[in-house]
Design a protein around this motif. Structure first.
Motif, short mmCIF file in Angstrom:
data_model
loop_
_atom_site.label_atom_id
_atom_site.label_comp_id
_atom_site.label_asym_id
_atom_site.label_seq_id
_atom_site.Cartn_x
_atom_site.Cartn_y
_atom_site.Cartn_z
N ASN A 31 25.00 -10.92 -49.01
CA ASN A 31 24.80 -12.32 -48.16
C ASN A 31 23.59 -12.18 -47.55
O ASN A 31 23.20 -11.33 -46.91
CB ASN A 31 25.86 -12.55 -47.16
N GLN A 33 20.91 -14.89 -45.67
CA GLN A 33 20.70 -16.57 -45.29
C GLN A 33 19.40 -16.71 -44.61
O GLN A 33 18.90 -15.81 -44.00
CB GLN A 33 21.93 -17.10 -44.25
N ASN A 45 21.33 -23.81 -40.70
CA ASN A 45 21.54 -23.30 -42.08
C ASN A 45 20.51 -23.77 -42.92
O ASN A 45 20.26 -25.06 -43.39
CB ASN A 45 22.72 -23.34 -42.57
N TYR A 48 21.69 -20.33 -48.40
CA TYR A 48 22.64 -19.05 -48.81
C TYR A 48 22.18 -18.61 -50.10
O TYR A 48 22.17 -19.32 -51.12
CB TYR A 48 23.89 -19.35 -48.68
N ARG B 96 32.81 -17.59 -40.61
CA ARG B 96 32.65 -17.56 -42.38
C ARG B 96 34.09 -17.80 -42.85
O ARG B 96 35.07 -17.17 -42.47
CB ARG B 96 31.96 -16.24 -42.69
N SER B 99 34.07 -13.36 -47.51
CA SER B 99 33.09 -12.44 -47.55
C SER B 99 31.81 -12.76 -47.96
O SER B 99 30.56 -12.60 -47.50
CB SER B 99 33.59 -11.06 -48.05
N ASN B 100 31.88 -13.47 -49.32
CA ASN B 100 30.56 -14.08 -49.84
C ASN B 100 30.39 -15.50 -49.97
O ASN B 100 30.15 -16.19 -50.74
CB ASN B 100 30.96 -13.51 -51.44
N GLN B 101 30.41 -16.11 -48.77
CA GLN B 101 30.28 -17.26 -48.36
C GLN B 101 29.18 -17.40 -47.22
O GLN B 101 29.35 -16.37 -46.46
CB GLN B 101 31.46 -18.09 -48.15
N PRO B 102 28.60 -18.70 -47.03
CA PRO B 102 27.67 -18.72 -46.06
C PRO B 102 28.51 -18.59 -44.57
O PRO B 102 29.53 -19.14 -44.59
CB PRO B 102 26.63 -19.91 -46.31
N GLN B 103 27.62 -18.16 -43.58
CA GLN B 103 28.00 -18.11 -42.19
C GLN B 103 27.47 -19.44 -41.57
O GLN B 103 26.05 -19.48 -41.62
CB GLN B 103 27.57 -16.76 -41.57
N HIS B 104 28.35 -20.05 -40.51
CA HIS B 104 27.82 -21.34 -40.06
C HIS B 104 27.87 -21.07 -38.63
O HIS B 104 28.55 -20.14 -37.90
CB HIS B 104 28.78 -22.44 -40.22
N PHE B 105 27.13 -21.58 -37.71
CA PHE B 105 26.77 -21.44 -36.30
C PHE B 105 27.28 -22.39 -35.54
O PHE B 105 26.89 -23.72 -36.10
CB PHE B 105 25.81 -20.80 -35.99
#
Lengths: 110, 114
Positions: A31, A33, A45, A48, B96, B99-105
């Motif tokens: 990953n 980003q 964001n 990705y 998230r 595991s293979n996805q974007p992480q958001h805040f």
């Protein structure tokens, strides 16, 4: 976990100029980003992009996973592009959380 | 993409008190995390919030100081205990889907301790 290095740490541009920000990472990543933290502290964001190239308007990003780096391109910069740009990544090891670089502080002057 | 709501958005607290920050995600997520951003610094992971079990803390962070709960797949809390001026930071919740996805805040909680 991985180590993430960003360059340059600071960048000052005139409005309309182009720029390239770089992110190097110490190990392969699952990953990767790119984020923009605006002056109000919000973390946005941008991409990705664990590999390949993506474009979104004036911004584009390329990750070369085999060489462990990623680039963020900003074209025709605007004052609203100012802020801190972070890259962050994680690998497939037990530490699956995102590790952040130290950021690039971008200032776009009118 | 997941939408993450944090509250409070900011607070000013007295030394020695505790504050609980709430984080709500608009969809079920596999992973939730808490980060700290000290003034002028990058983001540092405090802990991974595990659903139904104790959080996993990073080096330098302990449960007595930063107790975390995660009762379900959409909600978590972080408590900053016995606060001192050194705890003045932005605290961010993150999530998230896999595991293979974007992480958001979330937008963060700006905490100042007097």
């Amino acid at each position: 976990g991985i180590q993430v290095e960003q360059s340059p740490p600071d960048l000052i541009l005139q409005e309309g100029a182009n720029s390239t920000l770089r992110c190097n990472f110490s190990d392969s990543v699952n990953n990767l980003q790119w984020f923009h933290q605006n002056p109000w502290g919000q973390l946005i964001n941008l991409f990705y992009i664990p590999s390949g190239t993506k474009q979104n308007g004036r911004l584009s990003a390329t990750t070369v996973a085999t060489e462990r780096y990623s680039l963020l391109y900003i074209s025709s910069s605007q004052t609203t592009d100012s802020g801190v740009y972070f890259c962050a990544g994680h690998n497939s090891g037990s530490a699956r959380q995102l590790t952040f670089g130290s950021g690039t502080q971008l200032t776009v002057l009118p | 993409s997941a939408v993450i709501s944090q509250k409070p958005s900011r607070d000013i607290c007295q030394r020695g008190t505790s504050l609980t920050i709430q984080c709500q995600v608009d969809s079920q997520v596999t992973m939730m995390f808490w980060y700290r951003q000290q003034p002028g610094q990058s983001l540092t992971l405090i802990a991974t919030a595990n659903q139904g079990s104790e959080a996993t803390y990073e080096s330098g962070f302990v449960i007595d100081k930063f107790p975390i709960s995660r009762p379900n797949l959409t909600f978590s809390t972080l408590t900053v205990s016995n606060m001192s001026p050194e705890d003045s930071s932005i605290y961010l919740c993150s999530a998230r889907g896999g595991s293979n996805q974007p992480q958001h805040f979330g937008d963060g909680t700006r905490l100042s301790i007097l």
